[in-house]
Scaffold this active site. Structure first.
Site, PDB file in Angstrom:
ATOM      1  N   GLU A  35       0.868  -1.186   0.000  1.00  0.00           N
ATOM      2  CA  GLU A  35       0.000   0.000   0.000  1.00  0.00           C
ATOM      3  C   GLU A  35       0.897   1.225   0.000  1.00  0.00           C
ATOM      4  OE1 GLU A  35      -3.388   0.928  -0.164  1.00  0.00           O
ATOM      5  OE2 GLU A  35      -2.398   2.882  -0.113  1.00  0.00           O
ATOM      6  N   CYS A  43     -12.291   4.370   1.182  1.00  0.00           N
ATOM      7  CA  CYS A  43     -13.471   4.353   2.049  1.00  0.00           C
ATOM      8  C   CYS A  43     -13.124   4.802   3.460  1.00  0.00           C
ATOM      9  CB  CYS A  43     -14.089   2.965   2.072  1.00  0.00           C
ATOM     10  SG  CYS A  43     -15.401   2.816   3.294  1.00  0.00           S
ATOM     11  N   CYS A  48     -15.964   7.271   2.303  1.00  0.00           N
ATOM     12  CA  CYS A  48     -17.227   7.052   3.032  1.00  0.00           C
ATOM     13  C   CYS A  48     -17.173   7.416   4.511  1.00  0.00           C
ATOM     14  CB  CYS A  48     -17.643   5.583   2.958  1.00  0.00           C
ATOM     15  SG  CYS A  48     -17.217   4.731   1.463  1.00  0.00           S
ATOM     16  N   LYS A  51     -16.292  11.158   5.291  1.00  0.00           N
ATOM     17  CA  LYS A  51     -17.422  11.911   4.727  1.00  0.00           C
ATOM     18  C   LYS A  51     -18.635  11.855   5.650  1.00  0.00           C
ATOM     19  CE  LYS A  51     -20.434   9.965   2.706  1.00  0.00           C
ATOM     20  NZ  LYS A  51     -20.444   9.383   1.406  1.00  0.00           N
ATOM     21  N   GLY A 178     -22.650  16.816 -10.620  1.00  0.00           N
ATOM     22  CA  GLY A 178     -24.021  16.602 -10.138  1.00  0.00           C
ATOM     23  C   GLY A 178     -24.202  15.173  -9.676  1.00  0.00           C
ATOM     24  N   TYR A 180     -22.681  11.857  -6.820  1.00  0.00           N
ATOM     25  CA  TYR A 180     -22.626  11.582  -5.381  1.00  0.00           C
ATOM     26  C   TYR A 180     -21.803  12.631  -4.615  1.00  0.00           C
ATOM     27  CZ  TYR A 180     -24.064   6.614  -5.922  1.00  0.00           C
ATOM     28  OH  TYR A 180     -24.734   5.450  -6.165  1.00  0.00           O
ATOM     29  N   ILE A 181     -20.532  12.778  -5.023  1.00  0.00           N
ATOM     30  CA  ILE A 181     -19.608  13.581  -4.214  1.00  0.00           C
ATOM     31  C   ILE A 181     -19.984  15.057  -4.256  1.00  0.00           C
ATOM     32  CG2 ILE A 181     -17.182  14.287  -3.984  1.00  0.00           C
ATOM     33  CD1 ILE A 181     -16.374  11.479  -4.848  1.00  0.00           C
ATOM     34  N   GLU A 184     -23.130  15.475  -2.025  1.00  0.00           N
ATOM     35  CA  GLU A 184     -22.859  15.271  -0.597  1.00  0.00           C
ATOM     36  C   GLU A 184     -22.054  16.435  -0.018  1.00  0.00           C
ATOM     37  OE1 GLU A 184     -23.061  10.391  -0.418  1.00  0.00           O
ATOM     38  OE2 GLU A 184     -21.090  11.323  -0.451  1.00  0.00           O
ATOM     39  N   HIS A 439     -46.527   2.917  13.460  1.00  0.00           N
ATOM     40  CA  HIS A 439     -46.971   4.302  13.560  1.00  0.00           C
ATOM     41  C   HIS A 439     -46.452   4.958  14.825  1.00  0.00           C
ATOM     42  CE1 HIS A 439     -49.625   7.638  12.687  1.00  0.00           C
ATOM     43  NE2 HIS A 439     -50.058   7.596  13.938  1.00  0.00           N
ATOM     44  N   GLU A 444     -43.679   4.036   7.534  1.00  0.00           N
ATOM     45  CA  GLU A 444     -44.983   3.369   7.437  1.00  0.00           C
ATOM     46  C   GLU A 444     -45.654   3.637   6.086  1.00  0.00           C
ATOM     47  OE1 GLU A 444     -48.279   4.844   9.980  1.00  0.00           O
ATOM     48  OE2 GLU A 444     -46.936   6.485  10.522  1.00  0.00           O
TER      49      GLU A 444
END
Ligand code: NDP
Length: 462
Positions: A35, A43, A48, A51, A178, A180-181, A184, A439, A444
């Site tokens: 890595e 993520c 994720c 965020k 326009g 997800y990112i 958000e 309820h 519901e």
């Protein structure tokens, strides 16, 4: 043990790479993982998880206003961006540590370095300047945000990578995109008190979602004061006084801002990895082409997660990683099922969706019934907020099967995770109707929608 140093060598320790490596190691394989940034991947480190912390922080911004209707007063409320970022970073460090421990406990060797392919069985570890060999190699390098380099001054903008570590909260933000990112982060900044302008190239934001989601969310963004400019792109970005920037839009407008935020998509991270030289075929976006077993065009090289550009979501990468390990290290052939994956946009209010949109269902099925409702949630009767909830069921009119469910409103992601079980299991609208409502809840409404929606032009022609 094979003639190689490792049974499996994984490049990239994000969600997919870590799951595959941990499982393979737990099944007895000798596993190495490289890595170059931080174990945990997008993520956990800059996606994720952080965020969602920013979303929680931002929701309090609205919450303080809403609380007044319930008798609370909170004068002199203030917000400390640096404290939020520090707390968020502490939690990310903790998670990063857990990911590292889990890999080590499973018996995998971790290499903190960039790794590239020398040939189909040889990986070069740059930091150590040495090679290791492996019987199988798994590419799990994910993706990265891109900026449009054809736009002069594009480098004056940031992407989500930098947004998690801004020195201070900007007074004004202009966001490109326009998806997800873009949405958000537009909502995060708005809730934290910034002025926000969202610039989208098309007509309807969240273009790939059910059309009612696009319309509803667009209205909600505007209701809370986010300026939404459609059918425009950035044409030029320039520096003005001090730290300010001026964005020129294709439609002729200019916007003065403190922060230019690019959220125009992500691209698979494959450049310079030596993949093509090793014979691995990439698609036109640079994604590794794989078959249903995540196997590339080279027999012993596999790829999972965003680097394959299939469904770019963490839980999908985890499934793909697990399926790979099950198939090749546990003698349990497994493939990922891509049908009816629940999705969420953590906007404010959030979006939850699973299954067919109305437009896709009408394309594929002869008779489609729509049930939908749009209302102000009980909570807001006292807060004074005009926020609304939209819920929609897409049903196969011939079989009564629920094909899709789409929600914009508080807790939509939580609801959709549960509804996804019913939709994936193939339950019918009658099963929804037969379930007693709970309820008083927002959810519901999902079991009390009885009347088929008839578009007003059809009503008129009756
Ligand atoms: P998306 O694909 O969601 O959105 C990209 C946006 O940028 C679209 O609106 C697109 O327009 C627009 N765009 C693309 N190219 C240009 C361009 N040249 N100029 C102007 N606009 C452009 O990407 P994101 O970066 O938001 O997210 C990447 C992926 O990460 C998502 O697809 C998702 O899979 C994942 N993700 C998931 C999250 C979640 O689950 N909640 C959160 C964040 C990311 P158009 O629609 O017209 O193509």
């Amino acid at each position: 043990m094979t003639k190689y140093d490792y049974d499996l060598f994984t490049i990239g320790a994000g969600s997919g790479g870590v799951r595959a490596s941990r499982l393979a190691a737990s099944y007895g394989a000798k596993v190495g993982v490289a890595e170059e940034y931080r174990v945990g991947g997008t993520c956990v480190i800059r996606g994720c998880v952080p965020k969602k912390f920013l979303v929680y922080a931002s929701e309090y911004g609205h919450g303080y206003h809403h609380a007044r209707g319930y008798g609370w007063s909170a004068d002199n409320v203030s917000f400390d961006w640096k404290a939020l970022i520090e707390n968020k970073d502490n939690e990310i460090d903790r998670l990063n540590g857990i990911y590292i421990r889990n890999l080590k406990n499973a018996g995998a060797d971790i290499f903190q370095t960039r790794a590239t392919l020398k040939d189909p069985h040889t990986v070069h570890l740059e930091a150590e300047d040495r090679d290791v060999t492996a019987e199988r190699i798994l590419i799990a390098t994910g993706g990265a945000p891109w900026t449009d380099e054809t736009v002069p001054g594009h480098d004056l903008g940031v992407t989500s990578n930098e947004a998690f570590h801004l020195d201070s909260l900007p007074g004004h933000v202009v966001v490109a995109g326009g998806g997800y990112i873009a949405i958000e982060f537009a909502c995060i900044f708005k809730g934290l008190g910034c002025d926000v302008c969202l610039v989208y190239r098309g007509e309807d934001i969240l273009r790939h979602f059910d059309a009612d989601i696009s319309v509803q969310l667009h209205a909600e963004l505007q209701r809370q004061g986010i300026r939404v400019v459609t059918q425009n792109i950035f044409e030029k970005i320039e520096k003005t006084d001090g730290e300010k920037k001026r964005v020129h839009l294709s439609g002729g407008d200019t916007i003065e801002t403190n922060l230019v935020f690019w959220a125009v998509g992500r691209k698979p991270t494959t450049r310079g990895l030596g993949l093509e030289e090793a014979g691995v075929e990439l698609d036109k976006n640079g994604a590794v082409k794989v078959n249903e077993n995540s196997q590339s065009s080279v027999d012993n090289i596999f790829a999972v997660g965003d680097v394959t550009d299939r469904v770019n979501l963490t839980p999908v990468a985890i499934r793909e990683g697990a399926a790979f390990a099950e198939t090749y290290y546990n003698d349990n052939p497994t493939q990922t099922d891509y049908r009816f994956i629940p999705k969420a946009v953590f906007s404010q209010p959030p979006v939850g969706t699973v299954g067919y949109s109305e437009q896709d269902a009408r394309h594929e099925f002869d008779n489609v019934d729509i049930y939908k409702t749009n209302f102000r949630a009980m909570k807001h009767m006292l807060t004074g907020s005009e926020e609304r909830v939209m819920m929609k069921l897409v049903v196969d009119g011939d079989t009564d099967r629920v094909l899709g469910c789409h929600i914009v409103g508080e807790d939509a992601p939580e609801m959709i995770q549960c509804i996804a079980i019913a939709v994936k299991a193939g339950l019918k609208k009658k099963d929804f109707d037969d379930t007693v409502a709970l309820h008083p809840t927002i959810a519901e409404e999902l079991v009390t929608m009885r009347e088929k929606f008839v578009p007003s032009d059809e009503k008129l022609s009756r």
